[in-house]
Scaffold this motif. Structure first.
Motif, short mmCIF file in Angstrom:
data_model
loop_
_atom_site.label_atom_id
_atom_site.label_comp_id
_atom_site.label_asym_id
_atom_site.label_seq_id
_atom_site.Cartn_x
_atom_site.Cartn_y
_atom_site.Cartn_z
N HIS A 30 43.36 -16.47 20.94
CA HIS A 30 44.14 -16.70 20.18
C HIS A 30 42.89 -16.00 18.91
N THR A 31 41.40 -16.23 18.98
CA THR A 31 40.71 -15.10 17.87
C THR A 31 39.72 -14.18 18.11
N ALA A 32 39.60 -12.98 17.68
CA ALA A 32 38.99 -12.21 17.62
C ALA A 32 37.70 -11.81 16.46
N ALA A 33 36.72 -11.60 16.55
CA ALA A 33 35.39 -11.47 15.70
C ALA A 33 35.88 -9.82 14.80
N VAL A 34 36.02 -10.20 14.01
CA VAL A 34 36.07 -8.56 13.08
C VAL A 34 34.91 -7.93 12.06
N LEU A 35 33.86 -7.02 12.57
CA LEU A 35 32.75 -6.57 12.19
C LEU A 35 32.84 -5.49 11.40
N THR A 36 32.02 -5.71 10.61
CA THR A 36 31.62 -3.92 9.51
C THR A 36 30.50 -4.00 9.02
N LEU A 37 30.04 -2.94 8.48
CA LEU A 37 29.04 -2.93 7.82
C LEU A 37 29.47 -1.49 5.91
N ASP A 38 28.89 -2.07 4.89
CA ASP A 38 29.28 -0.88 4.14
C ASP A 38 27.74 -1.44 3.18
N PHE A 39 27.42 -0.04 2.75
CA PHE A 39 26.91 -0.68 1.44
C PHE A 39 26.59 0.87 0.66
N PHE A 40 26.21 1.77 -0.49
CA PHE A 40 25.71 2.80 -1.03
C PHE A 40 25.16 2.42 -2.40
N THR A 41 24.82 3.78 -3.28
CA THR A 41 24.61 3.59 -4.14
C THR A 41 24.59 3.19 -5.23
N VAL A 44 27.83 1.69 -11.38
CA VAL A 44 28.21 1.68 -12.72
C VAL A 44 26.29 1.38 -13.00
N ASP A 45 26.20 1.41 -14.04
CA ASP A 45 25.08 0.98 -14.57
C ASP A 45 24.54 -0.77 -14.56
N ASP A 46 26.12 -1.80 -15.11
CA ASP A 46 25.37 -2.65 -14.10
C ASP A 46 25.05 -3.49 -13.73
N PRO A 47 24.03 -4.40 -13.10
CA PRO A 47 23.49 -4.73 -12.07
C PRO A 47 24.59 -5.45 -11.32
N TYR A 48 24.93 -7.07 -12.19
CA TYR A 48 26.10 -7.70 -11.76
C TYR A 48 27.23 -6.76 -11.09
N GLU A 49 27.49 -6.13 -12.01
CA GLU A 49 29.23 -5.57 -11.63
C GLU A 49 28.62 -4.04 -10.05
N PHE A 50 27.95 -3.45 -10.51
CA PHE A 50 27.78 -2.53 -8.95
C PHE A 50 27.46 -3.88 -7.63
N GLY A 51 26.67 -5.07 -7.79
CA GLY A 51 27.05 -5.73 -6.52
C GLY A 51 28.22 -6.05 -6.40
N ALA A 52 29.22 -6.90 -7.20
CA ALA A 52 30.35 -7.00 -6.87
C ALA A 52 31.12 -5.62 -6.58
N ILE A 53 30.95 -4.82 -7.00
CA ILE A 53 31.74 -3.83 -6.78
C ILE A 53 31.44 -2.85 -5.02
N ALA A 54 29.86 -3.21 -4.60
CA ALA A 54 29.64 -3.05 -3.62
C ALA A 54 30.50 -4.26 -2.44
N ALA A 55 29.58 -5.20 -2.90
CA ALA A 55 30.48 -6.27 -1.88
C ALA A 55 32.50 -6.20 -1.42
#
Length: 321
Positions: A30-41, A44-55
């Motif tokens: 009944h259950t399968a694990a989904v696994l993924t990974l992503d990151f980039f440079t 945008v200039d704003d650190p908070y917005e960059f973190g939100a976009i990457a996530a």
């Protein structure tokens, strides 16, 4: 990749052998694990917005598979010279977006790096009998896209001084938006196939879906949802460098038809624009197209773009009208 890490476990349902958005490993009936990974440079200039976009971008792979994210690990590469406040804002943006997705940040890893990078490794779950893949589109299916197109072109324009912080707000808000609503709507509508549109542009990701499904597609150019000024910038060759590589690749499967060379090239600039945290591209059975549109609008307050249909044609070919 098969030579590097051959799949030897029958519980591994999806791995290197496909172009799907995440790996899937069966845990039980009944259950399968989904696994993924992503990151980039930073995009945008704003650190908070960059973190939100990457996530949001990293979480999107789980949503595209019809899964539910549960936990995430931070992947952080920043120079110590930037100080803790900048890094804290990046991580706060990422954490807020993970929490919005109904999941939790549970740790991570950081390294000292002169070129900043941030992203997530995400763990989620999905019913193994209801995995949504980029394979399975059928002739007659309606193609929807859930965000606007042109983030790569707009970022190029911003770096060239043609866009301002204020004029970039719609694109930034779009990149920060989770694909959760689209994922829930596509499951409600009995989706046949789906993928998120990111670094290979609309053309590249649609091609992968069509090739895996053994069908072609017809795009309705007038229905593509573009951010303001994206068409003008494409015509002026204000495009990301990567888009030219994608265009060279896409010439083999995006048919020019009766378009003159200039019109074809400018359209290619748009549909081959690499997207950051783009929307979901979904193939919905025609009888359920209204179900998807209504379900999506109920969750977001806006309509998804109906951009074309899947057709009986050689696998992977894209025609524009």
């Amino acid at each position: 990749m098969k030579r590097i890490a051959p799949a030897a476990d029958p519980a591994l349902m999806l791995g290197f052998d496909t172009s799907d958005d995440a790996a899937v490993y069966r845990l039980d009936d009944h259950t399968a694990a989904v696994l993924t990974l992503d990151f980039f440079t930073p995009v945008v200039d704003d650190p908070y917005e960059f973190g939100a976009i990457a996530a949001a971008n990293a979480l999107s792979d789980v949503f595209a598979m019809g899964g539910k994210p549960l936990t995430a690990l931070n992947i952080l590469a920043f120079s110590c010279s930037l100080g803790t406040e900048v890094v804290a804002e990046v991580m706060r943006g990422g954490s807020d977006k993970v929490r919005e997705a109904g999941a939790f940040v549970v740790g991570g890893h950081s390294v000292d790096d002169d070129e900043p990078k941030y992203g997530l490794s995400v763990f989620g779950v999905v019913d193994p009998d209801h995995i949504v893949r980029n394979e399975g589109a059928q002739a007659g299916d309606v193609l929807f896209y859930t965000k606007q197109l042109g983030t790569g072109i707009l970022n190029s324009a911003f770096r060239a001084g043609l866009e301002t912080d204020e004029s970039m707000r719609p694109a930034i808000e779009s990149m920060m938006e989770l694909n959760r609503a689209g994922a829930e709507a596509m499951l409600e509508a009995g989706v046949h196939a789906a993928t998120d549109v990111t670094g290979f542009g609309l053309a590249g990701h649609l091609h992968e879906m069509l090739e895996a499904s053994g069908v072609g597609a017809r795009l309705d150019w007038a229905s593509l949802p573009l951010f303001d000024r994206v068409w003008e910038y494409s015509c002026a060759y204000c495009r990301p460098g990567k888009s030219f590589q994608i265009i060279d690749w896409a010439h083999a499967f995006v048919k020019q038809g009766t378009l003159d060379d200039a019109e074809y090239d400018n359209r290619m600039g748009v549909i081959c624009d690499p997207q950051t945290s783009g929307g979901l591209l979904v193939a919905i059975p025609p009888e359920n197209a209204d179900v998807f549109a209504t379900a999506f609008e109920r969750r977001t307050g806006r309509s998804p773009a109906r951009i074309g249909e899947v057709i009986d044609a050689p696998a992977g070919l894209i025609f524009m009208r």
